[in-house]
Design a protein around this motif. Sequence first.
Motif, PDB file in Angstrom:
ATOM      1  N   ARG A 199       0.667   4.050  -2.912  1.00  0.00           N
ATOM      2  CA  ARG A 199       0.439   5.456  -2.572  1.00  0.00           C
ATOM      3  C   ARG A 199       1.536   6.338  -3.140  1.00  0.00           C
ATOM      4  NH1 ARG A 199       0.230   5.737   3.403  1.00  0.00           N
ATOM      5  NH2 ARG A 199       2.474   5.975   3.209  1.00  0.00           N
ATOM      6  N   LEU A 217       0.824  -1.205   0.000  1.00  0.00           N
ATOM      7  CA  LEU A 217       0.000   0.000   0.000  1.00  0.00           C
ATOM      8  C   LEU A 217       0.858   1.255   0.000  1.00  0.00           C
ATOM      9  CD1 LEU A 217      -2.794  -1.012   2.549  1.00  0.00           C
ATOM     10  CD2 LEU A 217      -2.908  -0.981   0.061  1.00  0.00           C
ATOM     11  N   ARG A 218       1.984   1.208   0.681  1.00  0.00           N
ATOM     12  CA  ARG A 218       2.894   2.358   0.678  1.00  0.00           C
ATOM     13  C   ARG A 218       3.443   2.601  -0.732  1.00  0.00           C
ATOM     14  NH1 ARG A 218       5.808   4.425   4.941  1.00  0.00           N
ATOM     15  NH2 ARG A 218       5.362   2.561   6.171  1.00  0.00           N
ATOM     16  N   ALA A 220       1.032   6.615  -6.906  1.00  0.00           N
ATOM     17  CA  ALA A 220      -0.074   7.524  -7.239  1.00  0.00           C
ATOM     18  C   ALA A 220       0.351   8.981  -7.105  1.00  0.00           C
ATOM     19  CB  ALA A 220      -1.274   7.230  -6.337  1.00  0.00           C
ATOM     20  N   ALA A 221       1.130   9.296  -6.060  1.00  0.00           N
ATOM     21  CA  ALA A 221       1.599  10.675  -5.882  1.00  0.00           C
ATOM     22  C   ALA A 221       2.524  11.086  -7.022  1.00  0.00           C
ATOM     23  CB  ALA A 221       2.304  10.812  -4.540  1.00  0.00           C
ATOM     24  N   ASP A 272       7.398  10.779   1.613  1.00  0.00           N
ATOM     25  CA  ASP A 272       7.188   9.337   1.510  1.00  0.00           C
ATOM     26  C   ASP A 272       8.511   8.610   1.331  1.00  0.00           C
ATOM     27  OD1 ASP A 272       5.099   7.591   1.819  1.00  0.00           O
ATOM     28  OD2 ASP A 272       4.847   7.247  -0.325  1.00  0.00           O
ATOM     29  N   TYR A 317       5.035  15.773  -0.694  1.00  0.00           N
ATOM     30  CA  TYR A 317       4.485  14.480  -0.272  1.00  0.00           C
ATOM     31  C   TYR A 317       5.375  13.331  -0.742  1.00  0.00           C
ATOM     32  CZ  TYR A 317       1.130  10.720   0.432  1.00  0.00           C
ATOM     33  OH  TYR A 317       0.518   9.561   0.832  1.00  0.00           O
TER      34      TYR A 317
END
Length: 457
Positions: free
Chosen positions: A178, A174-175, A181-182, A238, A234
């Motif tokens: 994410r 999931l990380r 997607a960013a 991350d 972001y």
Amino acid sequence: MSASALLLANFAREIFTDVLIALFYAGFGRFLLGVRQRPGRVALACAINAISHCISRHLLFTTLFSYLLTAVDLFAICRILWHPRRGASFWGPFVFCTVMMILNEIVITSIYISLCPEASVSLDVAGASLYALDPRTYPVLFLLTAFYLLVILALLCWGRRLFRYLRTRRVNVLRVLRFSAAVFLLFIVLALFGLDFDRVLLEHMDTALQDSTFRRKVYLYAVYFGLSILLGAYVWQDIRQFALHRANLSLNEKNVAYRRIIESTREYRHNMANLLYGLEGVILTRDMAQIEAYYADVARRCARINNENATAINRLSIPALAALLLRKMDDAAEQGVPFYLSASEGFSFGTMPAAALCEALGNLIDNALEAAAASASPRVDLMLRGAQGYDEIIVSNTYADDADLRFLSETPRSSKPGHRATGLESVRRIAKRFRSVCFSQFVRGRYIESSLCAYKR
């Protein structure tokens, strides 16, 4: 072509397409769900799917009953092909495949109509108008359908392997999604800004018009700039969190290694007084045979307390390998076999995936512990060395005087009755999959040495 021949051709098209879809469900069950497919079940599913679609599309047409029959048909072939899957392990894949079939209708139909706009033909049969397709366009339809279904299966199999690979590397999927997607959104925002900016420059060659256009769009550009800053921050955050996550995993493994060594040392310290009392009693007997046997047992117990193993594990950069070695050290302690580990800072063994490396090394250590436990002086040494041109793993173990060493030159044989030497065979099979990896075994003095060498390209 006559109306009857065209109608028969369309029935054949329906049957062939339905067989392709049933085969897709069978392939999904075999490769994604691990369900063994039997030819009889596959043939039954193909027949049910073909009959159901012929009835729903040529007798019931687009009515509520045709949709209900299609739903029952899909459920039936999934129950047949995916047996004995039940509960969530059945309904989750069923919903996914149903969505894929709906997308198949939409995507394939859109592409097919765009490639063959004159493919549809209307037939008048017994006073009713039937929808048919030109047989000359069937190859295009079949190729599109087969390609779509094969791509879906390939992407699913690849995604499953990627998920397993990430899980073996202890990566949070999931990380990763994410973060991806960013990055994708950041790319979209920058692309929209760049396209709009270039369009203004190309359409307004006059400097005055460019200035006025830029002033009108200053708020839009400010939004683009703000979104880019937020998404960039972001993404950077991350990346930092991922680095901290990896560092935390490494620290946890080091903590586990040191805790096990400390617990082992504390337990041995508590028993030291009792061992000394026992030694005093044996010395008073003046029996040299008992004194030597007692001393050998105490020396073996002391050899198990090896603080250098924890230091060597901390040098490893592969979390999966560190966890495996911690487990094998526990196994060695339970079997009473002294285990010595040494690792150099540059060791990586990057030419082999972590899962394959752990599988091969785990089998070698298991065989070494089994052979050493049967010897008069049990000992296992594991050396992980990284050099400039290669990485090397050497497992050395003592063996019994009557040990069967024919596995070094012949087909491996298990020492257990009724068993095959599948562990050693799997190591050789894994090594053959990688051209840069060399596996060898030989006897050196009172030790059997197993070597895995990976040459760096």
